[in-house]
Write a protein that holds these residues in place. Sequence first.
Motif, PDB file in Angstrom:
ATOM      1  N   UNK A 113      -1.354   5.005  -6.202  1.00 44.23           N
ATOM      2  CA  UNK A 113      -1.600   5.089  -7.644  1.00 44.23           C
ATOM      3  C   UNK A 113      -0.773   4.069  -8.414  1.00 44.23           C
ATOM      4  N   UNK A 114      -1.339   3.582  -9.505  1.00 44.31           N
ATOM      5  CA  UNK A 114      -0.688   2.519 -10.269  1.00 44.31           C
ATOM      6  C   UNK A 114       0.649   2.955 -10.848  1.00 44.31           C
ATOM      7  N   UNK A 115       0.800   4.243 -11.153  1.00 41.89           N
ATOM      8  CA  UNK A 115       2.027   4.715 -11.784  1.00 41.89           C
ATOM      9  C   UNK A 115       3.001   5.343 -10.796  1.00 41.89           C
ATOM     10  N   UNK A 116       2.713   5.222  -9.504  1.00 42.40           N
ATOM     11  CA  UNK A 116       3.587   5.822  -8.491  1.00 42.40           C
ATOM     12  C   UNK A 116       4.602   4.797  -7.983  1.00 42.40           C
ATOM     13  N   UNK A 117       5.739   5.261  -7.453  1.00 44.07           N
ATOM     14  CA  UNK A 117       6.675   4.324  -6.819  1.00 44.07           C
ATOM     15  C   UNK A 117       5.984   3.576  -5.684  1.00 44.07           C
ATOM     16  N   UNK A 118       6.390   2.343  -5.453  1.00 43.49           N
ATOM     17  CA  UNK A 118       5.796   1.574  -4.362  1.00 43.49           C
ATOM     18  C   UNK A 118       6.181   2.210  -3.024  1.00 43.49           C
ATOM     19  N   UNK A 119       5.217   2.404  -2.129  1.00 47.12           N
ATOM     20  CA  UNK A 119       5.478   3.133  -0.880  1.00 47.12           C
ATOM     21  C   UNK A 119       6.073   2.254   0.220  1.00 47.12           C
ATOM     22  N   UNK A 120       7.139   1.539  -0.111  1.00 48.04           N
ATOM     23  CA  UNK A 120       7.780   0.632   0.833  1.00 48.04           C
ATOM     24  C   UNK A 120       9.289   0.755   0.710  1.00 48.04           C
ATOM     25  N   UNK A 121       9.983   0.368   1.774  1.00 49.03           N
ATOM     26  CA  UNK A 121      11.432   0.408   1.772  1.00 49.03           C
ATOM     27  C   UNK A 121      12.044  -0.682   0.915  1.00 49.03           C
ATOM     28  N   UNK A 122      13.345  -0.555   0.691  1.00 50.18           N
ATOM     29  CA  UNK A 122      14.068  -1.556  -0.084  1.00 50.18           C
ATOM     30  C   UNK A 122      14.039  -2.911   0.630  1.00 50.18           C
ATOM     31  N   UNK A 123      13.980  -3.988  -0.162  1.00 48.14           N
ATOM     32  CA  UNK A 123      14.095  -5.357   0.345  1.00 48.14           C
ATOM     33  C   UNK A 123      13.066  -5.666   1.433  1.00 48.14           C
ATOM     34  N   UNK A 124      11.849  -5.131   1.294  1.00 49.23           N
ATOM     35  CA  UNK A 124      10.830  -5.294   2.333  1.00 49.23           C
ATOM     36  C   UNK A 124      10.088  -6.629   2.267  1.00 49.23           C
ATOM     37  N   UNK A 125      10.089  -7.296   1.110  1.00 50.87           N
ATOM     38  CA  UNK A 125       9.256  -8.488   0.930  1.00 50.87           C
ATOM     39  C   UNK A 125      10.051  -9.620   0.292  1.00 50.87           C
ATOM     40  N   UNK A 126       9.755 -10.829   0.723  1.00 50.59           N
ATOM     41  CA  UNK A 126      10.381 -11.976   0.066  1.00 50.59           C
ATOM     42  C   UNK A 126       9.478 -12.563  -1.028  1.00 50.59           C
ATOM     43  N   UNK A 127       8.221 -12.074  -1.096  1.00 47.96           N
ATOM     44  CA  UNK A 127       7.313 -12.494  -2.164  1.00 47.96           C
ATOM     45  C   UNK A 127       6.494 -11.298  -2.622  1.00 47.96           C
ATOM     46  N   UNK A 128       6.507 -11.037  -3.927  1.00 44.84           N
ATOM     47  CA  UNK A 128       5.648 -10.025  -4.534  1.00 44.84           C
ATOM     48  C   UNK A 128       4.816 -10.722  -5.602  1.00 44.84           C
ATOM     49  N   UNK A 129       3.502 -10.504  -5.566  1.00 38.95           N
ATOM     50  CA  UNK A 129       2.609 -11.146  -6.521  1.00 38.95           C
ATOM     51  C   UNK A 129       1.729 -10.090  -7.179  1.00 38.95           C
ATOM     52  N   UNK A 130       1.139 -10.451  -8.299  1.00 41.20           N
ATOM     53  CA  UNK A 130       0.198  -9.556  -8.959  1.00 41.20           C
ATOM     54  C   UNK A 130      -0.569 -10.336 -10.017  1.00 41.20           C
ATOM     55  N   UNK A 131      -1.846 -10.044 -10.114  1.00 48.20           N
ATOM     56  CA  UNK A 131      -2.663 -10.641 -11.171  1.00 48.20           C
ATOM     57  C   UNK A 131      -3.215  -9.523 -12.040  1.00 48.20           C
ATOM     58  N   UNK A 132      -2.754  -9.500 -13.269  1.00 49.35           N
ATOM     59  CA  UNK A 132      -3.196  -8.534 -14.269  1.00 49.35           C
ATOM     60  C   UNK A 132      -2.885  -7.086 -13.885  1.00 49.35           C
ATOM     61  N   UNK A 133      -1.635  -6.788 -13.534  1.00 51.81           N
ATOM     62  CA  UNK A 133      -1.285  -5.383 -13.302  1.00 51.81           C
ATOM     63  C   UNK A 133      -1.436  -4.592 -14.590  1.00 51.81           C
ATOM     64  N   UNK A 134      -1.828  -3.339 -14.463  1.00 48.21           N
ATOM     65  CA  UNK A 134      -1.955  -2.485 -15.648  1.00 48.21           C
ATOM     66  C   UNK A 134      -0.599  -2.340 -16.325  1.00 48.21           C
ATOM     67  N   UNK A 135       0.431  -2.123 -15.528  1.00 51.34           N
ATOM     68  CA  UNK A 135       1.804  -2.037 -16.018  1.00 51.34           C
ATOM     69  C   UNK A 135       2.702  -2.724 -15.006  1.00 51.34           C
ATOM     70  N   UNK A 136       3.685  -3.450 -15.500  1.00 55.38           N
ATOM     71  CA  UNK A 136       4.668  -4.070 -14.604  1.00 55.38           C
ATOM     72  C   UNK A 136       5.825  -3.092 -14.400  1.00 55.38           C
ATOM     73  N   UNK A 137       5.965  -2.579 -13.183  1.00 59.92           N
ATOM     74  CA  UNK A 137       7.050  -1.653 -12.864  1.00 59.92           C
ATOM     75  C   UNK A 137       8.232  -2.460 -12.329  1.00 59.92           C
ATOM     76  N   UNK A 138       9.071  -2.918 -13.238  1.00 57.67           N
ATOM     77  CA  UNK A 138      10.107  -3.882 -12.860  1.00 57.67           C
ATOM     78  C   UNK A 138      11.134  -3.312 -11.890  1.00 57.67           C
TER      79      UNK A 138
END
Length: 264
Positions: A113-138
């Motif tokens: 879900x768009x408003x849920x915490x990301x289902x991944x561990x800490x420091x899992x990715x060196x690149x995160x991308x998004x095009x037109x997210x409904x909300x940016x969960x910084x």
Amino acid sequence: MSPTTPSAPSTPSTPSFEDLVAEAAAASTEGWDFSWFEGRATEERPSWGYARAMGERMATAAAALDIQTGGGEVLASARELPRLTVATEGWPPNVAKATALLHPRGAVVVASPEDAPLPFGDAAFDLVVSRHPVTAHWTETARVLAPGGTYFAQHVGPSSAYELVEYFLGPQPEANRNARHPDRERAGAEAAGLEVVDLRAERLRMEFHDIGAVVHFLRKVVWMVPGFTVDQHRTRLLDLHRRIVADGPFVAHSSRHLIEARKP
């Protein structure tokens, strides 16, 4: 929408209001494929070329995440994906579409879900991308980025297509108009511990050449006029149809900003 082209003049063979609305109401709204608008609506593209720039960063990443991937079309445009590539999506029809498109490329699609915490561990990715997210969960974005990692995204900016929004909903509060202001995005990213290294904004001309394009757009981009239905807005739609036939395309302006932030 298709790239900007000269406005198409109306002709005596212009389809009726009912035909245009019925065609648009029957069209699929799955994914972020805007080919249906070809010849019916146009939108200028931002000068920075998000898909190309995103693809360049994908080619050098080790582990990448695409947040709110839609139908996966933009991520799939990258010529090369990292060995570990994951995408999230919250709308079930888009999850299925993105899975079919991205699995052959070796990317995993996670229903989230768009408003849920990301289902991944800490420091899992060196690149995160998004095009037109409904909300940016910084906070969540910063959490899943590895130290030295990058967030690269194109966001919808303030008052985007508000000529169309306010045609149906009337004048909107200033808080709504500025809810996606780039300065607020910068503040949110920095509050989460990220360093903003690039932030650019543009307003871009949109043209709707027939009422069917308006209906399809509002069915597809559901947050523009929440709860939009043809029946509820028939009178305003008919008035707008007559206006387009008499005066030419309905003009609005989208708002976009490019943001690149790094985790120290």
